[in-house]
Design an enzyme around this catalytic site. Structure first.
Site, PDB file in Angstrom:
ATOM      1  N   PRO A   5       0.822  -1.204   0.000  1.00 51.76           N
ATOM      2  CA  PRO A   5       0.000   0.000   0.000  1.00 51.76           C
ATOM      3  C   PRO A   5       0.859   1.257   0.000  1.00 51.76           C
ATOM      4  O   PRO A   5       1.584   1.517   0.956  1.00 51.76           O
ATOM      5  CB  PRO A   5      -0.804  -0.107   1.300  1.00 51.76           C
ATOM      6  N   GLU A   6       0.822   1.989  -1.068  1.00 57.71           N
ATOM      7  CA  GLU A   6       1.509   3.271  -1.160  1.00 57.71           C
ATOM      8  C   GLU A   6       0.507   4.362  -0.808  1.00 57.71           C
ATOM      9  O   GLU A   6      -0.670   4.078  -0.566  1.00 57.71           O
ATOM     10  CB  GLU A   6       2.047   3.474  -2.581  1.00 57.71           C
ATOM     11  N   HIS A  98      -5.392 -14.391   8.066  1.00 53.66           N
ATOM     12  CA  HIS A  98      -4.500 -13.272   8.355  1.00 53.66           C
ATOM     13  C   HIS A  98      -5.198 -12.091   9.038  1.00 53.66           C
ATOM     14  O   HIS A  98      -4.630 -11.008   9.109  1.00 53.66           O
ATOM     15  CB  HIS A  98      -3.803 -12.813   7.078  1.00 53.66           C
ATOM     16  N   ARG A 118       1.978 -10.142   6.473  1.00 47.73           N
ATOM     17  CA  ARG A 118       3.374 -10.072   6.892  1.00 47.73           C
ATOM     18  C   ARG A 118       3.581  -9.312   8.202  1.00 47.73           C
ATOM     19  O   ARG A 118       4.730  -9.148   8.633  1.00 47.73           O
ATOM     20  CB  ARG A 118       4.202  -9.476   5.764  1.00 47.73           C
ATOM     21  N   ARG A 160      20.983  18.551   4.190  1.00 50.79           N
ATOM     22  CA  ARG A 160      21.303  17.136   4.309  1.00 50.79           C
ATOM     23  C   ARG A 160      22.618  16.785   3.628  1.00 50.79           C
ATOM     24  O   ARG A 160      23.016  17.427   2.665  1.00 50.79           O
ATOM     25  CB  ARG A 160      20.162  16.283   3.715  1.00 50.79           C
TER      26      ARG A 160
END
Length: 287
Positions: A5-6, A98, A118, A160
């Site tokens: 899922p983005e 799950h 997962r 950075r």
DNA sequence: TCCGGCACCTGTACGC
DNA sequence: TGCGTACAGGTGCCGG
């Protein structure tokens, strides 16, 4: 396996939650796998007890985090991790293997199931301060939020000392960009992933930001699942798999701009895909 | 304070 | 065929 899922998929899930569970009250909460609430100090029993009876007010999102506000001070915070889904459906249907947590509602209607093969995803009941759940206060706004400030982003990038892809994946600089959309945004902006942040020109940073917004917005448009009934999955499966990617996962295939084969590099024990011609390697790469 | 590296987890793909 | 291994990924945490 369904896709990770983005941000666009998470936004689709948020919309599904808004439509199907917001406005309802939890009757009972069950935790079926303790790892699902590992971030909650109250533990599985404490979490379940604290969720019982709560009214769900609004579904919100920042980056890939979702939360449902319970009142002015508390929220149910969720991250889908690599494989999380929110399923809404008939409370009598069998439990799939799950399912990690389940919520039933006082109206007796469709239940909500958090499933996660997962187990990288998690749920927790958290305090909210100034509109943001406390555990994600350190996360920067995502580039589709009004709160996202391009000038602040550019200034922080310039300070950075790292590679630009690493910076894009750093949720404290910009949230909601994962490995796939990082590669896609860099391809669109014609920047190599190892370009040192401190040497990027302001025009390159704004080009990258514009490209990032573009790939996320396109994905959001393409990934918008329609919810025709209560019994559909509140997930974002029609996300990036339904679109053509320009760089990610295309090793050896021709770049759509210049036909040079896309290259795959190892990056952070993962992959970085780029066009060797459109995205030339810098003289002083920050691997 | 900043940065890099690793743990966490399991289904799939691939080589021997 | 079956076993072992590599790989995929986001985020929190730890050490330098």
């Amino acid at each position: 396996m369904s896709g990770v899922p983005e941000l666009p998929e998470v936004e689709t899930v948020r919309q599904g939650l808004e439509r199907f569970v917001v406005g309802r009250s939890v009757a009972d909460a069950q935790v079926l796998h303790p790892r699902a609430v590992r971030r909650d100090p109250a533990g599985p029993a404490g979490f379940a007890a604290a969720m019982a009876g709560r009214h769900l007010e609004r579904a919100r999102r920042r980056g890939k985090y979702l939360w449902i506000t319970l009142d002015d001070d508390e929220a149910l915070l969720a991250h889908l991790g690599m494989s999380g889904q929110m399923l809404v459906g008939d409370p009598e249907r069998p439990l799939s293997p799950h399912v990690r947590a389940r919520f039933t509602f006082t109206d007796g209607g469709a239940d909500l199931r958090f499933t996660d093969q997962r187990t990288f995803g998690h749920l927790c009941l958290v305090p909210v301060k100034e509109g943001v759940p406390a555990p994600i206060a350190h996360i920067a706004p995502d580039p589709l939020e009004d709160a996202f400030d391009p000038a602040v982003f550019a200034a922080r990038i310039a300070r950075r000392r790292t590679g630009i892809k690493r910076a894009l994946l750093d949720q404290s600089l910009i949230s909601g960009v994962g490995n796939i959309y990082a590669d896609e945004a860099l391809w669109h902006a014609r920047l190599h992933w190892a370009r040192p942040t401190e040497l990027l020109k302001p025009a390159e940073v704004s080009r990258l930001l514009a490209a990032t917004r573009e790939v996320l917005t396109d994905a959001l448009r393409a990934g918008g699942t329609s919810f025709d009934s209560m019994y559909v999955n509140v997930n974002g499966e029609s996300g990036y798999f339904g679109r053509s990617l320009e760089a990610y996962g295309r090793e050896g295939e021709p770049c759509s701009r210049c036909a040079t084969p896309i290259r795959r590099d190892t990056f952070m024990n993962r992959s970085a895909y780029s066009c060797p011609r459109c995205q030339p390697r810098p003289r002083h790469p920050h691997w």
